[in-house]
Design a protein around this motif. Structure first.
Motif, PDB file in Angstrom:
ATOM      1  N   THR A   1      -0.354  -8.765  -7.294  1.00  0.00           N
ATOM      2  CA  THR A   1      -1.739  -8.555  -6.939  1.00  0.00           C
ATOM      3  C   THR A   1      -2.535  -9.748  -7.356  1.00  0.00           C
ATOM      4  O   THR A   1      -3.249 -10.224  -6.765  1.00  0.00           O
TER       5      THR A   1
ATOM      6  N   THR B   1       4.016  -5.134  -9.589  1.00  0.00           N
ATOM      7  CA  THR B   1       2.631  -4.917  -8.771  1.00  0.00           C
ATOM      8  C   THR B   1       1.394  -5.968  -9.216  1.00  0.00           C
ATOM      9  O   THR B   1       0.594  -6.429  -8.552  1.00  0.00           O
TER      10      THR B   1
ATOM     11  N   LEU C   1       2.520   1.781  -3.668  1.00  0.00           N
ATOM     12  CA  LEU C   1       1.684   2.187  -4.638  1.00  0.00           C
ATOM     13  C   LEU C   1       1.206   3.576  -4.274  1.00  0.00           C
ATOM     14  O   LEU C   1       0.877   4.240  -5.298  1.00  0.00           O
ATOM     15  N   THR C   2       0.972   3.694  -3.114  1.00  0.00           N
ATOM     16  CA  THR C   2       0.660   5.209  -2.658  1.00  0.00           C
ATOM     17  C   THR C   2       1.861   6.182  -3.237  1.00  0.00           C
ATOM     18  O   THR C   2       1.781   7.233  -3.862  1.00  0.00           O
TER      19      THR C   2
ATOM     20  N   SER D   1       0.940  -1.329   0.124  1.00  0.00           N
ATOM     21  CA  SER D   1       0.139   0.147  -0.041  1.00  0.00           C
ATOM     22  C   SER D   1       0.837   1.155   0.167  1.00  0.00           C
ATOM     23  O   SER D   1       0.604   2.234  -0.841  1.00  0.00           O
TER      24      SER D   1
ATOM     25  N   SER E   1       9.655   4.077  -3.338  1.00  0.00           N
ATOM     26  CA  SER E   1       8.535   3.398  -3.423  1.00  0.00           C
ATOM     27  C   SER E   1       8.867   1.997  -3.774  1.00  0.00           C
ATOM     28  O   SER E   1       8.336   0.894  -3.020  1.00  0.00           O
TER      29      SER E   1
ATOM     30  N   HIS F   1      -1.798 -12.776  -5.397  1.00  0.00           N
ATOM     31  CA  HIS F   1      -1.738 -12.524  -4.010  1.00  0.00           C
ATOM     32  C   HIS F   1      -1.390 -13.600  -3.218  1.00  0.00           C
ATOM     33  O   HIS F   1      -2.155 -14.742  -3.219  1.00  0.00           O
TER      34      HIS F   1
END
Length: 242
Positions: A210, A206, A5-6, A2, A40, A213
């Motif tokens: 994802t 990602t 990705l933010t 999180s 990141s 997962h």
């Protein structure tokens, strides 16, 4: 994941703002772009490092050279160190008023990125070593998790994890080459190479983490693959339920 990705979203917002005003005298937009996009991927690496520890538990701690918690301590420790250096270097570079201070920021960023590349390289080698141990001692695998590691879903997860590691490694090597050339270098001003070797690599990584997962691919056994740093005790499903 999180946080990573933010940071990516914030960094690309900074790039859009720079596109509208590339000579922003405040330097805020440059800072908004540089620091988040630099640090990141380190959070993505940390997510991958944590997965290895749980994979070791699924197959059997006795097959690993190190305890699961040791992998996490070593690699996440390197990741945090790289993260601090990259953030510090980006802050120095973005606020530099002189060439010497700008170069100092670049050098600190370069050191952080180099630590990340070295950490990923060592991680890949240790994963390969653990895979070889699994191949050499197939009869010693944990039988209570056989349904998990024999499933097509879990094997797909392992492939996705390898792809994510490779793409983050490619991205990190690119950033080392980019930063080493300075902000006025050819790589730092080539948008095509940036979008392919930076943006696309993060999208692939990602997507793998994802779409495949671990919470889903471990088929309910993620918490059963937990470990403690103290005694290294593994929780089985009966213990978890109680």
């Amino acid at each position: 994941m999180s946080l990573s990705l933010t940071g990516e979203v914030v960094g690309y917002i900074g790039r859009i703002l720079l596109n509208k005003n590339p000579f922003d005298p405040t330097g805020n937009d440059f800072l908004l772009y540089l620091v988040p996009l630099t640090i990141s991927p380190a959070f993505l690496s940390a997510a991958i490092y944590l997965c290895l520890a749980c994979i070791v538990v699924i197959y059997g701690e006795q097959l690993s050279r190190f305890k699961p918690g040791t992998y996490t301590i070593i690699f996440c420790g390197c990741d945090i160190f790289a993260l601090v250096l990259q953030a510090l270097g980006g802050g120095i570079a973005s606020g530099a008023k002189t060439q010497s201070k700008l170069q100092l920021g670049i050098n600190v960023m370069l050191a952080g990125l180099s630590v990340q590349v070295a950490s990923l390289t060592l991680f890949a080698l240790m994963c390969a070593e653990f895979a070889w141990r699994l191949h050499s001692h197939r009869n010693a695998w944990r039988t209570d998790h056989a349904a998990i590691y024999n499933s097509r879903l879990f094997k797909s997860f392992l492939i996705g994890l390898c792809v994510a590691t490779l793409t983050i490694f490619i991205r990190s090597v690119f950033r080392v080459a980019e930063v080493s050339g300075g902000f006025h270098g050819p790589l730092a001003n080539n948008q095509v190479s940036f979008m392919v070797l930076e943006g696309a690599m993060i999208v692939v990584a990602t997507s793998c983490l994802t779409g495949l997962h671990p919470g889903y691919c471990f088929q309910g056994a993620w918490h059963a693959a937990d470990f403690s740093f103290g005694k290294g005790k593994v929780l089985d499903e009966d213990t978890e339920m109680s």
